[in-house]
Design a protein around this motif. Structure first.
Motif, PDB file in Angstrom:
ATOM      1  N   THR A   8       1.335  -1.016   0.121  1.00 39.60           N
ATOM      2  CA  THR A   8       0.228   0.103  -0.035  1.00 39.60           C
ATOM      3  C   THR A   8       1.066   1.283   0.112  1.00 39.60           C
ATOM      4  N   VAL A   9       0.764   2.242  -0.979  1.00 37.72           N
ATOM      5  CA  VAL A   9       1.265   3.603  -1.100  1.00 37.72           C
ATOM      6  C   VAL A   9       0.527   4.604  -0.309  1.00 37.72           C
ATOM      7  N   ARG A  10       1.426   5.430   0.136  1.00 36.61           N
ATOM      8  CA  ARG A  10       0.182   6.183   1.836  1.00 36.61           C
ATOM      9  C   ARG A  10       0.707   7.365   1.212  1.00 36.61           C
ATOM     10  N   SER A  11      -0.288   8.203   0.953  1.00 38.46           N
ATOM     11  CA  SER A  11       0.023  10.034   0.883  1.00 38.46           C
ATOM     12  C   SER A  11       0.851  10.084   1.533  1.00 38.46           C
ATOM     13  N   GLY A  12       2.163  10.965   0.260  1.00 36.06           N
ATOM     14  CA  GLY A  12       3.114  11.567   1.250  1.00 36.06           C
ATOM     15  C   GLY A  12       4.836  11.332   0.448  1.00 36.06           C
ATOM     16  N   TYR A  13       4.307  10.241  -0.157  1.00 35.78           N
ATOM     17  CA  TYR A  13       5.220   9.533  -1.246  1.00 35.78           C
ATOM     18  C   TYR A  13       5.876   9.816  -2.163  1.00 35.78           C
ATOM     19  N   VAL A  14       6.960   9.987  -2.022  1.00 38.64           N
ATOM     20  CA  VAL A  14       7.568  10.711  -2.838  1.00 38.64           C
ATOM     21  C   VAL A  14       8.548   9.733  -4.106  1.00 38.64           C
ATOM     22  N   SER A  15       8.506  10.447  -5.188  1.00 43.53           N
ATOM     23  CA  SER A  15       8.449   9.268  -6.170  1.00 43.53           C
ATOM     24  C   SER A  15       9.714   9.713  -7.103  1.00 43.53           C
ATOM     25  N   SER A  16      10.671  10.588  -6.060  1.00 43.33           N
ATOM     26  CA  SER A  16      11.975  11.160  -6.667  1.00 43.33           C
ATOM     27  C   SER A  16      12.960  10.224  -6.360  1.00 43.33           C
ATOM     28  N   VAL A  41       0.825 -10.739  -6.104  1.00 45.69           N
ATOM     29  CA  VAL A  41       1.113  -9.781  -4.811  1.00 45.69           C
ATOM     30  C   VAL A  41       0.087  -7.936  -6.209  1.00 45.69           C
ATOM     31  N   THR A  42      -0.466  -6.971  -4.986  1.00 47.57           N
ATOM     32  CA  THR A  42      -1.070  -5.940  -5.501  1.00 47.57           C
ATOM     33  C   THR A  42      -0.608  -4.844  -4.780  1.00 47.57           C
ATOM     34  N   LEU A  43      -0.304  -4.046  -5.797  1.00 48.97           N
ATOM     35  CA  LEU A  43       0.547  -2.602  -5.572  1.00 48.97           C
ATOM     36  C   LEU A  43      -1.090  -2.096  -5.640  1.00 48.97           C
ATOM     37  N   ASP A  44      -1.384  -1.005  -3.830  1.00 50.70           N
ATOM     38  CA  ASP A  44      -2.290  -0.658  -4.050  1.00 50.70           C
ATOM     39  C   ASP A  44      -2.363   1.321  -3.368  1.00 50.70           C
ATOM     40  N   CYS A  45      -2.652   2.075  -4.275  1.00 49.12           N
ATOM     41  CA  CYS A  45      -3.020   3.891  -3.963  1.00 49.12           C
ATOM     42  C   CYS A  45      -4.439   3.735  -2.462  1.00 49.12           C
ATOM     43  N   GLU A  46      -3.622   4.635  -1.284  1.00 49.19           N
ATOM     44  CA  GLU A  46      -4.493   4.750  -0.915  1.00 49.19           C
ATOM     45  C   GLU A  46      -5.155   5.995  -1.020  1.00 49.19           C
ATOM     46  N   SER A  47      -4.257   7.462  -1.868  1.00 48.31           N
ATOM     47  CA  SER A  47      -5.160   8.873  -1.693  1.00 48.31           C
ATOM     48  C   SER A  47      -5.342   8.616  -3.499  1.00 48.31           C
ATOM     49  N   ASP A  48      -5.874   9.922  -3.903  1.00 44.73           N
ATOM     50  CA  ASP A  48      -5.761  10.437  -4.880  1.00 44.73           C
ATOM     51  C   ASP A  48      -3.873  11.030  -5.364  1.00 44.73           C
ATOM     52  N   ASP A  49      -3.196  11.602  -4.543  1.00 42.92           N
ATOM     53  CA  ASP A  49      -2.401  12.756  -4.558  1.00 42.92           C
ATOM     54  C   ASP A  49      -1.436  12.153  -4.445  1.00 42.92           C
ATOM     55  N   ILE A  50      -1.505  10.077  -4.304  1.00 45.32           N
ATOM     56  CA  ILE A  50       0.019   9.475  -4.730  1.00 45.32           C
ATOM     57  C   ILE A  50       0.269   9.765  -6.654  1.00 45.32           C
ATOM     58  N   ILE A  57      -2.199  -4.366 -10.386  1.00 43.77           N
ATOM     59  CA  ILE A  57      -2.086  -2.458  -9.798  1.00 43.77           C
ATOM     60  C   ILE A  57      -3.801  -2.179 -10.079  1.00 43.77           C
ATOM     61  N   GLN A  58      -4.332  -1.370  -8.801  1.00 42.26           N
ATOM     62  CA  GLN A  58      -5.233  -0.729  -8.696  1.00 42.26           C
ATOM     63  C   GLN A  58      -5.435   0.699  -7.868  1.00 42.26           C
ATOM     64  N   ASP A  59      -6.073   1.496  -7.825  1.00 44.01           N
ATOM     65  CA  ASP A  59      -6.412   2.868  -8.359  1.00 44.01           C
ATOM     66  C   ASP A  59      -4.744   3.832  -7.454  1.00 44.01           C
ATOM     67  N   CYS A  60      -4.039   3.756  -8.494  1.00 44.95           N
ATOM     68  CA  CYS A  60      -2.809   4.668  -8.282  1.00 44.95           C
ATOM     69  C   CYS A  60      -2.638   5.474  -9.188  1.00 44.95           C
ATOM     70  N   SER A  61      -2.223   6.626  -9.950  1.00 38.64           N
ATOM     71  CA  SER A  61      -2.209   7.627 -10.605  1.00 38.64           C
ATOM     72  C   SER A  61      -0.307   7.347 -10.756  1.00 38.64           C
ATOM     73  N   PHE A  62       0.256   7.037 -12.946  1.00 43.55           N
ATOM     74  CA  PHE A  62       1.290   6.769 -13.141  1.00 43.55           C
ATOM     75  C   PHE A  62       1.548   8.082 -13.802  1.00 43.55           C
ATOM     76  N   VAL A  63       3.183   8.512 -13.938  1.00 39.34           N
ATOM     77  CA  VAL A  63       2.991   9.546 -15.475  1.00 39.34           C
ATOM     78  C   VAL A  63       4.654   8.650 -15.687  1.00 39.34           C
ATOM     79  N   ASN A  64       4.585   8.738 -17.129  1.00 38.80           N
ATOM     80  CA  ASN A  64       5.129   8.508 -18.354  1.00 38.80           C
ATOM     81  C   ASN A  64       5.931   7.156 -17.594  1.00 38.80           C
ATOM     82  N   THR A  65       5.228   5.973 -17.250  1.00 39.56           N
ATOM     83  CA  THR A  65       5.233   4.232 -17.027  1.00 39.56           C
ATOM     84  C   THR A  65       4.289   3.981 -17.416  1.00 39.56           C
ATOM     85  N   GLY A  66       5.760   2.707 -18.364  1.00 41.68           N
ATOM     86  CA  GLY A  66       4.816   1.768 -19.624  1.00 41.68           C
ATOM     87  C   GLY A  66       4.636   0.499 -17.954  1.00 41.68           C
TER      88      GLY A  66
END
Length: 312
Positions: A24-32, A44-53, A71-80
């Motif tokens: 579970t990826v929680r709010s405040g996660y920084v992908s940098s 295995v499941t990758l799940d994001c808990e909030s829209d700001d991730i 993979i569910q409920d996550c937002s990705f940029v330039n990721t294949g």
């Protein structure tokens, strides 16, 4: 494992157990600070808990999905996303994907957003939002391979297309039991510089069997030149022993600009020898096209070996 905290996704995935863990990826996660590319283990499941991730590599990167991974409920940029070799059953549900000039995430028969490797199938890509801001060439957005894949209830939108060859939005060279349904697909103005096929099935490595239903194809001023803009293109590339079985029902093909002769809802095409096709259509609607629902002029020297068309 369990409720243990980790500093990044890659560290959590590194200890996740087959079939037992949810990362579970929680709010405040920084992908940098993330380490890409990522690999999700089997089950295995990758799940994001909030829209700001937002999961975003520094340039472009990929996530390889193992057997029955989610993979569910996550937002990705330039990721294949890459479906691992000889594994199946992956689920990609209720995510947001944004691609900026992402051509080159993958190559060959691979797609910029979703790619399959040998032996994969039984994948579900459903209820996702995909925004594409390509301004240069892209061979495919989604490259399907294998049997029993489902692409359903997604929203695909192209923006800001200027020049380039955009190939297929959803393309396949083989695979039966494939369902493409309930999607809304909006192209961009002047997207057809060298042509785009929204859905393209070409025999190259084996039989193709698709059901395409209840989709909306919004051409939105996709003025084609070259090969033009096509909703569903079917053809053959050098495998005369295989067949295409495609059913197209309850789809809407809409062109708001009304004009170009190089826009086609459905097109049948030949490249090497007359394909063996069984094409069943019914209850489709098309508006703003100069020709009929189905264009059979393509490169045919003869009509398809087999075809069957219902009233539309």
């Amino acid at each position: 494992n369990g409720s243990c905290p980790y500093d990044d996704i890659s560290s959590a995935l590194g200890v996740a157990l087959n079939g037992n863990d949810v990362v579970t990826v929680r709010s405040g996660y920084v992908s940098s600070t993330e380490t890409f590319p990522l690999t999700i283990p089997n089950g295995v499941t990758l799940d994001c808990e909030s829209d700001d991730i937002i999961i975003q590599p520094a340039v472009t990167s990929t996530i390889t999905m193992g057997q029955d991974s989610v993979i569910q409920d996550c937002s990705f940029v330039n990721t294949g996303l890459i479906m691992g070799s000889n594994v199946n059953g992956q689920q990609i549900i209720n995510n947001n994907f944004t691609l900026y000039n992402g051509a080159g995430l993958a190559s060959g028969y691979a797609g910029d957003l979703l790619s399959f490797t040998a032996g994969s199938g039984s994948m579900t890509f459903s209820s996702n939002t995909v925004d594409v801001y390509f301004t240069s060439s892209s061979d495919k957005l989604i490259s399907l391979a294998g049997d029993d894949n489902t692409v359903s209830d997604n929203v695909f939108t192209y923006y800001g297309i200027s020049t380039g060859n955009f190939g297929n939005m959803i393309g396949a060279n083989n695979g039966t039991g494939v369902v493409i349904s309930g999607n809304y697909i909006k192209l961009a103005d002047n997207m057809g510089g060298y042509g785009i096929d929204v859905i393209s099935a070409y025999i190259a490595f084996g039989d193709v069997g698709w059901t395409v239903s209840n989709n909306v194809f919004d051409f939105n001023g996709c003025e084609g030149s070259g090969t033009g803009c096509v909703g569903i293109r079917l053809g053959q590339q050098g495998n005369p022993t295989s067949t295409i079985h495609v059913t197209s029902t309850y789809n809407i093909f809409y062109n708001q600009t009304g004009g170009s002769s190089s826009l086609y809802p459905i097109q049948l095409e030949q490249t090497t020898s007359d394909p063996v096709m069984y094409v069943h259509t019914g209850y489709n609607g098309h508006y703003g096209f100069q020709g009929d629902l189905i264009d059979r002029s393509g490169d045919f020297s003869n009509s398809p070996t087999h075809d069957e068309f219902a009233d539309n």
